[in-house]
Design an enzyme around this catalytic site. Structure first.
Site, PDB file in Angstrom:
ATOM      1  N   CYS A  42       0.832  -1.211   0.000  1.00  0.00           N
ATOM      2  CA  CYS A  42       0.000   0.000   0.000  1.00  0.00           C
ATOM      3  C   CYS A  42       0.863   1.256   0.000  1.00  0.00           C
ATOM      4  O   CYS A  42       0.662   2.154  -0.818  1.00  0.00           O
ATOM      5  CB  CYS A  42      -0.925  -0.002   1.214  1.00  0.00           C
ATOM      6  SG  CYS A  42      -1.793   1.553   1.438  1.00  0.00           S
ATOM      7  N   CYS A  47      -1.366   1.738  -3.180  1.00  0.00           N
ATOM      8  CA  CYS A  47      -2.359   2.807  -2.980  1.00  0.00           C
ATOM      9  C   CYS A  47      -1.760   4.214  -2.921  1.00  0.00           C
ATOM     10  O   CYS A  47      -2.255   5.125  -3.587  1.00  0.00           O
ATOM     11  CB  CYS A  47      -3.123   2.585  -1.689  1.00  0.00           C
ATOM     12  SG  CYS A  47      -3.455   0.870  -1.300  1.00  0.00           S
ATOM     13  N   LYS A  50       0.230   5.375  -6.090  1.00  0.00           N
ATOM     14  CA  LYS A  50      -0.786   5.392  -7.160  1.00  0.00           C
ATOM     15  C   LYS A  50      -1.660   6.636  -7.047  1.00  0.00           C
ATOM     16  O   LYS A  50      -1.888   7.348  -8.032  1.00  0.00           O
ATOM     17  CB  LYS A  50      -1.611   4.100  -7.066  1.00  0.00           C
ATOM     18  CG  LYS A  50      -2.744   3.916  -8.035  1.00  0.00           C
ATOM     19  CD  LYS A  50      -4.039   4.581  -7.693  1.00  0.00           C
ATOM     20  CE  LYS A  50      -4.649   4.241  -6.365  1.00  0.00           C
ATOM     21  NZ  LYS A  50      -5.232   2.928  -6.267  1.00  0.00           N
ATOM     22  N   TYR A 177      -8.965  -3.285 -11.136  1.00  0.00           N
ATOM     23  CA  TYR A 177      -8.671  -2.001 -10.493  1.00  0.00           C
ATOM     24  C   TYR A 177      -7.362  -1.411 -11.047  1.00  0.00           C
ATOM     25  O   TYR A 177      -7.316  -0.260 -11.456  1.00  0.00           O
ATOM     26  CB  TYR A 177      -8.366  -2.200  -9.005  1.00  0.00           C
ATOM     27  CG  TYR A 177      -9.470  -2.422  -8.017  1.00  0.00           C
ATOM     28  CD1 TYR A 177      -9.852  -1.402  -7.154  1.00  0.00           C
ATOM     29  CD2 TYR A 177     -10.069  -3.663  -7.864  1.00  0.00           C
ATOM     30  CE1 TYR A 177     -10.801  -1.611  -6.165  1.00  0.00           C
ATOM     31  CE2 TYR A 177     -11.018  -3.884  -6.879  1.00  0.00           C
ATOM     32  CZ  TYR A 177     -11.385  -2.854  -6.031  1.00  0.00           C
ATOM     33  OH  TYR A 177     -12.315  -3.058  -5.060  1.00  0.00           O
ATOM     34  N   GLU A 181      -6.996   1.860 -13.430  1.00  0.00           N
ATOM     35  CA  GLU A 181      -6.440   3.068 -12.813  1.00  0.00           C
ATOM     36  C   GLU A 181      -5.200   3.542 -13.561  1.00  0.00           C
ATOM     37  O   GLU A 181      -5.048   4.742 -13.838  1.00  0.00           O
ATOM     38  CB  GLU A 181      -6.090   2.796 -11.342  1.00  0.00           C
ATOM     39  CG  GLU A 181      -7.326   2.601 -10.474  1.00  0.00           C
ATOM     40  CD  GLU A 181      -7.019   2.288  -9.015  1.00  0.00           C
ATOM     41  OE1 GLU A 181      -7.927   2.425  -8.184  1.00  0.00           O
ATOM     42  OE2 GLU A 181      -5.884   1.888  -8.695  1.00  0.00           O
ATOM     43  N   HIS A 434     -27.241  21.464  -0.910  1.00  0.00           N
ATOM     44  CA  HIS A 434     -27.346  22.032  -2.243  1.00  0.00           C
ATOM     45  C   HIS A 434     -26.398  23.204  -2.429  1.00  0.00           C
ATOM     46  O   HIS A 434     -26.233  23.994  -1.499  1.00  0.00           O
ATOM     47  CB  HIS A 434     -28.790  22.519  -2.456  1.00  0.00           C
ATOM     48  CG  HIS A 434     -29.049  22.997  -3.843  1.00  0.00           C
ATOM     49  ND1 HIS A 434     -29.139  22.144  -4.923  1.00  0.00           N
ATOM     50  CD2 HIS A 434     -29.202  24.251  -4.329  1.00  0.00           C
ATOM     51  CE1 HIS A 434     -29.362  22.867  -6.017  1.00  0.00           C
ATOM     52  NE2 HIS A 434     -29.395  24.142  -5.683  1.00  0.00           N
ATOM     53  N   GLU A 439     -26.322  15.275  -3.519  1.00  0.00           N
ATOM     54  CA  GLU A 439     -27.714  15.516  -3.118  1.00  0.00           C
ATOM     55  C   GLU A 439     -28.657  14.618  -3.913  1.00  0.00           C
ATOM     56  O   GLU A 439     -29.767  14.310  -3.461  1.00  0.00           O
ATOM     57  CB  GLU A 439     -28.101  16.995  -3.276  1.00  0.00           C
ATOM     58  CG  GLU A 439     -28.159  17.506  -4.687  1.00  0.00           C
ATOM     59  CD  GLU A 439     -28.539  18.997  -4.749  1.00  0.00           C
ATOM     60  OE1 GLU A 439     -29.593  19.348  -4.207  1.00  0.00           O
ATOM     61  OE2 GLU A 439     -27.776  19.782  -5.339  1.00  0.00           O
TER      62      GLU A 439
HETATM   63  P1  NDP Z   1      -8.027  -7.819 -10.417  1.00  0.00           P
HETATM   64  O1  NDP Z   1      -8.239  -9.206  -9.923  1.00  0.00           O
HETATM   65  O2  NDP Z   1      -8.900  -6.735  -9.966  1.00  0.00           O
HETATM   66  O3  NDP Z   1      -8.036  -7.815 -11.997  1.00  0.00           O
HETATM   67  C1  NDP Z   1      -7.247  -8.679 -12.742  1.00  0.00           C
HETATM   68  C2  NDP Z   1      -7.569  -8.466 -14.193  1.00  0.00           C
HETATM   69  O4  NDP Z   1      -6.689  -9.202 -15.016  1.00  0.00           O
HETATM   70  C3  NDP Z   1      -8.979  -8.887 -14.551  1.00  0.00           C
HETATM   71  O5  NDP Z   1      -9.484  -7.994 -15.498  1.00  0.00           O
HETATM   72  C4  NDP Z   1      -8.753 -10.282 -15.125  1.00  0.00           C
HETATM   73  O6  NDP Z   1      -9.718 -10.653 -16.068  1.00  0.00           O
HETATM   74  C5  NDP Z   1      -7.428 -10.104 -15.844  1.00  0.00           C
HETATM   75  N1  NDP Z   1      -6.683 -11.350 -15.951  1.00  0.00           N
HETATM   76  C6  NDP Z   1      -6.457 -12.265 -14.991  1.00  0.00           C
HETATM   77  N2  NDP Z   1      -5.721 -13.277 -15.467  1.00  0.00           N
HETATM   78  C7  NDP Z   1      -5.461 -13.002 -16.754  1.00  0.00           C
HETATM   79  C8  NDP Z   1      -4.777 -13.683 -17.784  1.00  0.00           C
HETATM   80  N3  NDP Z   1      -4.179 -14.840 -17.559  1.00  0.00           N
HETATM   81  N4  NDP Z   1      -4.729 -13.104 -18.997  1.00  0.00           N
HETATM   82  C9  NDP Z   1      -5.338 -11.926 -19.220  1.00  0.00           C
HETATM   83  N5  NDP Z   1      -6.020 -11.235 -18.307  1.00  0.00           N
HETATM   84  C10 NDP Z   1      -6.085 -11.774 -17.081  1.00  0.00           C
HETATM   85  O7  NDP Z   1      -6.500  -7.544 -10.076  1.00  0.00           O
HETATM   86  P2  NDP Z   1      -5.630  -6.226 -10.038  1.00  0.00           P
HETATM   87  O8  NDP Z   1      -4.259  -6.696 -10.380  1.00  0.00           O
HETATM   88  O9  NDP Z   1      -6.212  -5.131 -10.849  1.00  0.00           O
HETATM   89  O10 NDP Z   1      -5.711  -5.813  -8.513  1.00  0.00           O
HETATM   90  C11 NDP Z   1      -5.440  -6.742  -7.477  1.00  0.00           C
HETATM   91  C12 NDP Z   1      -6.213  -6.402  -6.232  1.00  0.00           C
HETATM   92  O11 NDP Z   1      -5.662  -5.252  -5.639  1.00  0.00           O
HETATM   93  C13 NDP Z   1      -7.668  -6.055  -6.483  1.00  0.00           C
HETATM   94  O12 NDP Z   1      -8.486  -7.181  -6.474  1.00  0.00           O
HETATM   95  C14 NDP Z   1      -7.986  -5.126  -5.353  1.00  0.00           C
HETATM   96  O13 NDP Z   1      -8.483  -5.868  -4.274  1.00  0.00           O
HETATM   97  C15 NDP Z   1      -6.660  -4.510  -4.993  1.00  0.00           C
HETATM   98  N6  NDP Z   1      -6.605  -3.101  -5.456  1.00  0.00           N
HETATM   99  C16 NDP Z   1      -7.469  -2.187  -4.945  1.00  0.00           C
HETATM  100  C17 NDP Z   1      -7.432  -0.874  -5.362  1.00  0.00           C
HETATM  101  C18 NDP Z   1      -8.398   0.113  -4.806  1.00  0.00           C
HETATM  102  O14 NDP Z   1      -9.027  -0.166  -3.799  1.00  0.00           O
HETATM  103  N7  NDP Z   1      -8.561   1.267  -5.446  1.00  0.00           N
HETATM  104  C19 NDP Z   1      -6.463  -0.417  -6.345  1.00  0.00           C
HETATM  105  C20 NDP Z   1      -5.617  -1.451  -6.826  1.00  0.00           C
HETATM  106  C21 NDP Z   1      -5.696  -2.731  -6.390  1.00  0.00           C
HETATM  107  P3  NDP Z   1     -11.119 -11.311 -15.655  1.00  0.00           P
HETATM  108  O15 NDP Z   1     -11.980 -10.178 -15.161  1.00  0.00           O
HETATM  109  O16 NDP Z   1     -11.611 -11.886 -16.936  1.00  0.00           O
HETATM  110  O17 NDP Z   1     -10.826 -12.326 -14.619  1.00  0.00           O
END
Ligand code: NDP
Length: 451
Positions: A42, A47, A50, A177, A181, A434, A439
């Site tokens: 984080c 976080c 980022k 995410y 982002e 407002h 709102e």
């Molecule tokens: P996520 O699990 O959110 O997303 C992973 C993405 O990669 C999905 O779109 C998934 O597709 C795709 N994917 C997975 N495997 C493959 C593959 N083999 N080939 C191609 N695409 C693939 O993970 P992130 O890495 O974005 O984030 C990890 C975690 O970190 C999040 O779950 C969240 O909990 C936390 N996080 C929170 C944030 C916040 O609160 N603002 C910011 C950043 C991270 P599909 O949908 O089809 O499975």
């Protein structure tokens, strides 16, 4: 006699909170080992940096708006190295603050990798052994890159904060995410940005209407999002990195960033040999008390792959310390956890999506979509979405989804009401503030849809 009452492995959000509470409030003798920088994902590579990059990337729009408001303002070039240097200084400050917190709590810190030798013994990379009555695994997770030809040419979010220079053309792979982002951050910083996602719509798991709203807005800003598209192979060329995609697209980029999920850091810790259960993704299996199958070994945070968010890891670490060292049995509450995706526009979300609620029973859906005053005046097309998912029988608000500026700030407050069990009538009898965007949350009289 043990050397310590608690030995924590991992100095991220969950581990640091558990160590501090156990030592400062539980009177325990605590040690913590961290192999990398104190603060964990984080603070060091997640976080915090980022969000600072999100802030940096928002200035071109802010300056364009300023012009519309009568200011003689122009945005010049972005000095990445200047920003990166300031970012590094801020992270050093925060790392220092984390170290001080631990020091003030009386926690002994070892800057070393630690592994488990047995249910009560930890070994540091330098060979030193320590015994502990309890061991807490808080080692977090790491980015996962699928095994495709040329995968080594890609970077992950870990490397994004250390780039030598900003690329001219970037490809972001993934639709979660992190991918979404960073696509917005790069675009805001002036990078020509493309995003490939294998599924039909980015941000799977969030409310469909909200996802559509975010992706439409991202496209309208100029991010080239390709859904149903995955990378087949990457190749180094004289000019950059060639990405050949499953849909036949063959393009060249200067930077390819993978954000295809994260895996728990459990490898080589010695957990399986001890009898600690390990799940399919490599996560430590724990019960509601964060206890593993080995009674003296607990685990919190991303390494357990429950809800992978910093505030959740902090709650889990705190609950563990309360239970084991303060005599206050506490389970971390994983219900109705709000979160925000810091895309541009932001998405704030708590509770059930329309789709999940409809699958569970009768629902009423309330939505408002409008151009907010501030950017409408500046001539921007941006639209805000406010959405409430309401139980058709009890009229309780089951979910709230907000897309727009400061959605993260708004959802935090909406989450309090929803966590308290607020009904639609409770929202309605709250007088509007407002003129604000939020709102609309208390002025949506008639359902948009009823199921
Ligand atoms: P996520 O699990 O959110 O997303 C992973 C993405 O990669 C999905 O779109 C998934 O597709 C795709 N994917 C997975 N495997 C493959 C593959 N083999 N080939 C191609 N695409 C693939 O993970 P992130 O890495 O974005 O984030 C990890 C975690 O970190 C999040 O779950 C969240 O909990 C936390 N996080 C929170 C944030 C916040 O609160 N603002 C910011 C950043 C991270 P599909 O949908 O089809 O499975």
């Amino acid at each position: 006699m043990f050397d310590y009452d608690l030995f924590v492995i991992g100095g991220g959000s969950g581990g640091v909170r558990a160590a501090r509470i156990a030592a400062a409030e539980g009177g325990a003798k605590v040690a913590l080992a961290e192999e990398s920088r104190m603060g964990g994902t984080c603070v060091i590579r997640g976080c915090v940096p980022k969000k600072l990059m999100v802030f940096a990337s928002e200035y071109p729009d802010a300056v364009a708006d300023a012009r519309a408001y009568g200011w003689d303002a122009t945005v010049g070039g972005f000095d990445w190295v200047k920003f990166r240097t300031a970012l590094e200084a801020e992270l050093n400050r925060l790392e220092g603050a984390y170290r001080n917190t631990l020091k003030n709590a009386g926690v002994e810190v070892f800057d070393a990798r630690a592994t488990l030798v047995d249910a009560h013994r930890v070994r540091l990379a330098d060979g030193r052994d320590f015994s502990a009555k309890h061991i807490l695994i808080a080692t977090g997770g790491r980015p996962f890159v699928p095994e495709i030809p040329g995968a080594e040419l890609a970077v992950t979010s870990n490397e994004m904060f250390h780039l030598e220079a900003l690329p001219k053309r970037a490809l972001v792979v993934g639709g979660g995410y992190i991918a979404s982002e960073f696509a917005c951050i790069l675009h805001g910083l002036g990078v020509e940005t493309t995003q490939y996602y294998r599924g039909a719509q980015i941000l799977r798991g969030f409310d469909d209407e909200a996802r559509g709203h975010v992706s439409n807005a991202m496209r309208a800003r100029g991010i080239d999002i390709h859904c149903g598209t995955d990378v087949e192979r990457l190749e180094q060329t004289a000019e950059g990195i060639r990405a050949v995609a499953t849909d036949g697209t063959d393009r060249e980029f200067d930077l390819v960033m993978y954000a295809t999920g994260r895996l728990p850091n459990t490898g080589g810790l010695g957990l399986e040999a001890l009898g600690v259960g390990i799940g399919r993704k490599g996560e430590v299996l724990v019960d509601a008390w964060s206890q593993t199958a080995v009674p003296s070994v607990y685990a919190v945070g991303d390494v357990t792959d429950r809800i992978n968010l910093t505030p959740v890891a902090i709650r889990e670490g705190h609950a563990f310390a309360d239970t084991v060292f303060r005599g206050v049995p506490t389970q971390a509450d994983h219900e109705l956890v709000a979160s925000a995706v810091f895309t541009q526009p932001e998405l704030g979300s708590v509770g059930l999506s329309e789709e999940a609620a409809r699958a569970a029973g009768p629902v009423e859906i309330y939505t408002a979509s409008f151009r907010p005053m501030k950017t409408l005046f500046a001539g921007r097309p941006d639209k805000v979405l406010m959405k409430l998912v309401v139980d058709g029988a009890s009229k309780r608000v089951l979910g709230c989804h907000i897309v727009g500026p400061e959605a993260g700030e708004m959802i935090q407050l909406a989450a309090i009401a929803i966590k308290m069990g607020a009904t639609k009538a409770d929202f309605d009898r709250t007088v509007a503030v407002h003129p604000t965007m939020s709102e609309e949350l208390v002025t949506m009289r008639k359902p948009t849809r009823v199921f």
